[in-house]
Design a protein around this motif. Structure first.
Motif, PDB file in Angstrom:
ATOM      1  N   ASP A  12       0.840  -1.196   0.000  1.00  0.00           N
ATOM      2  CA  ASP A  12       0.000   0.000   0.000  1.00  0.00           C
ATOM      3  C   ASP A  12       0.880   1.253   0.000  1.00  0.00           C
ATOM      4  OD1 ASP A  12       0.899   0.247   2.626  1.00  0.00           O
ATOM      5  OD2 ASP A  12      -1.043  -0.136   3.533  1.00  0.00           O
ATOM      6  N   ALA A  13       0.244   2.416  -0.114  1.00  0.00           N
ATOM      7  CA  ALA A  13       0.978   3.676  -0.204  1.00  0.00           C
ATOM      8  C   ALA A  13       1.861   3.912   1.030  1.00  0.00           C
ATOM      9  CB  ALA A  13       0.013   4.835  -0.397  1.00  0.00           C
ATOM     10  N   ALA A  14       1.357   3.586   2.205  1.00  0.00           N
ATOM     11  CA  ALA A  14       2.142   3.788   3.431  1.00  0.00           C
ATOM     12  C   ALA A  14       3.407   2.930   3.421  1.00  0.00           C
ATOM     13  CB  ALA A  14       1.290   3.474   4.660  1.00  0.00           C
ATOM     14  N   GLU A  15       3.294   1.693   2.945  1.00  0.00           N
ATOM     15  CA  GLU A  15       4.458   0.808   2.885  1.00  0.00           C
ATOM     16  C   GLU A  15       5.470   1.327   1.864  1.00  0.00           C
ATOM     17  OE1 GLU A  15       7.109  -2.355   3.523  1.00  0.00           O
ATOM     18  OE2 GLU A  15       5.489  -1.542   4.737  1.00  0.00           O
ATOM     19  N   LEU A  16       5.002   1.829   0.734  1.00  0.00           N
ATOM     20  CA  LEU A  16       5.919   2.386  -0.263  1.00  0.00           C
ATOM     21  C   LEU A  16       6.658   3.594   0.296  1.00  0.00           C
ATOM     22  CD1 LEU A  16       3.802   2.126  -3.528  1.00  0.00           C
ATOM     23  CD2 LEU A  16       5.706   0.670  -2.807  1.00  0.00           C
ATOM     24  N   ARG A  17       5.973   4.408   1.088  1.00  0.00           N
ATOM     25  CA  ARG A  17       6.645   5.564   1.706  1.00  0.00           C
ATOM     26  C   ARG A  17       7.687   5.117   2.737  1.00  0.00           C
ATOM     27  NH1 ARG A  17       1.464   7.702   0.753  1.00  0.00           N
ATOM     28  NH2 ARG A  17       1.619   9.452  -0.687  1.00  0.00           N
ATOM     29  N   ARG A  18       7.386   4.074   3.497  1.00  0.00           N
ATOM     30  CA  ARG A  18       8.375   3.536   4.450  1.00  0.00           C
ATOM     31  C   ARG A  18       9.596   3.029   3.704  1.00  0.00           C
ATOM     32  NH1 ARG A  18       3.743   2.008   7.221  1.00  0.00           N
ATOM     33  NH2 ARG A  18       3.578  -0.005   6.200  1.00  0.00           N
ATOM     34  N   LEU A  19       9.373   2.305   2.614  1.00  0.00           N
ATOM     35  CA  LEU A  19      10.491   1.805   1.816  1.00  0.00           C
ATOM     36  C   LEU A  19      11.310   2.956   1.231  1.00  0.00           C
ATOM     37  CD1 LEU A  19       8.673  -1.097  -0.074  1.00  0.00           C
ATOM     38  CD2 LEU A  19      10.428  -1.339   1.694  1.00  0.00           C
ATOM     39  N   ALA A  20      10.633   4.014   0.791  1.00  0.00           N
ATOM     40  CA  ALA A  20      11.325   5.172   0.217  1.00  0.00           C
ATOM     41  C   ALA A  20      12.227   5.848   1.249  1.00  0.00           C
ATOM     42  CB  ALA A  20      10.316   6.170  -0.338  1.00  0.00           C
ATOM     43  N   ALA A  34       6.438   8.514  -5.891  1.00  0.00           N
ATOM     44  CA  ALA A  34       5.489   8.793  -6.965  1.00  0.00           C
ATOM     45  C   ALA A  34       4.429   7.705  -7.044  1.00  0.00           C
ATOM     46  CB  ALA A  34       6.231   8.917  -8.295  1.00  0.00           C
ATOM     47  N   LEU A  35       4.837   6.451  -6.908  1.00  0.00           N
ATOM     48  CA  LEU A  35       3.866   5.352  -6.920  1.00  0.00           C
ATOM     49  C   LEU A  35       2.909   5.460  -5.738  1.00  0.00           C
ATOM     50  CD1 LEU A  35       6.182   2.431  -8.034  1.00  0.00           C
ATOM     51  CD2 LEU A  35       4.266   3.391  -9.320  1.00  0.00           C
ATOM     52  N   ALA A  36       3.437   5.833  -4.574  1.00  0.00           N
ATOM     53  CA  ALA A  36       2.583   5.986  -3.394  1.00  0.00           C
ATOM     54  C   ALA A  36       1.552   7.088  -3.627  1.00  0.00           C
ATOM     55  CB  ALA A  36       3.434   6.292  -2.163  1.00  0.00           C
ATOM     56  N   ASP A  37       1.978   8.213  -4.201  1.00  0.00           N
ATOM     57  CA  ASP A  37       1.042   9.302  -4.491  1.00  0.00           C
ATOM     58  C   ASP A  37      -0.024   8.852  -5.490  1.00  0.00           C
ATOM     59  OD1 ASP A  37       2.230  11.080  -2.748  1.00  0.00           O
ATOM     60  OD2 ASP A  37       3.426  12.072  -4.299  1.00  0.00           O
ATOM     61  N   ALA A  47       1.614  12.973  -9.832  1.00  0.00           N
ATOM     62  CA  ALA A  47       2.453  12.208  -8.903  1.00  0.00           C
ATOM     63  C   ALA A  47       3.900  12.188  -9.391  1.00  0.00           C
ATOM     64  CB  ALA A  47       1.913  10.783  -8.755  1.00  0.00           C
ATOM     65  N   ALA A  48       4.073  12.003 -10.683  1.00  0.00           N
ATOM     66  CA  ALA A  48       5.425  11.997 -11.252  1.00  0.00           C
ATOM     67  C   ALA A  48       6.076  13.367 -11.096  1.00  0.00           C
ATOM     68  CB  ALA A  48       5.366  11.594 -12.719  1.00  0.00           C
TER      69      ALA A  48
END
Length: 62
Positions: A12-20, A34-37, A47-48
């Motif tokens: 999910d978006a929150a997980e992608l932000r943690r990874l970022a 960008a994918l999270a957005d 987003a891009a």
């Protein structure tokens, strides 16, 4: 023009932000943000742009 590919939803978006935040490569981090957005509902072009990418780059990562 073909329809855009869907974004995988195994993270999910929150997980992608943690990874970022943990990513050391700035380009990878920007793509994840960008994918999270986009998952949060922003149009892909927006987003891009917010992540400093082109829409094509984001589309290639989907």
């Amino acid at each position: 023009m073909p329809a855009p590919s869907s974004i995988r939803t195994d993270h999910d978006a929150a997980e992608l932000r943690r990874l970022a935040r943990r990513e050391h490569d700035g380009r990878v981090s920007a793509r994840l943000l960008a994918l999270a957005d986009a998952l949060d509902g922003l149009p892909r072009e927006e987003a891009a742009r917010l992540a400093g990418l082109t829409g094509q780059t984001l589309g290639d990562r989907v």
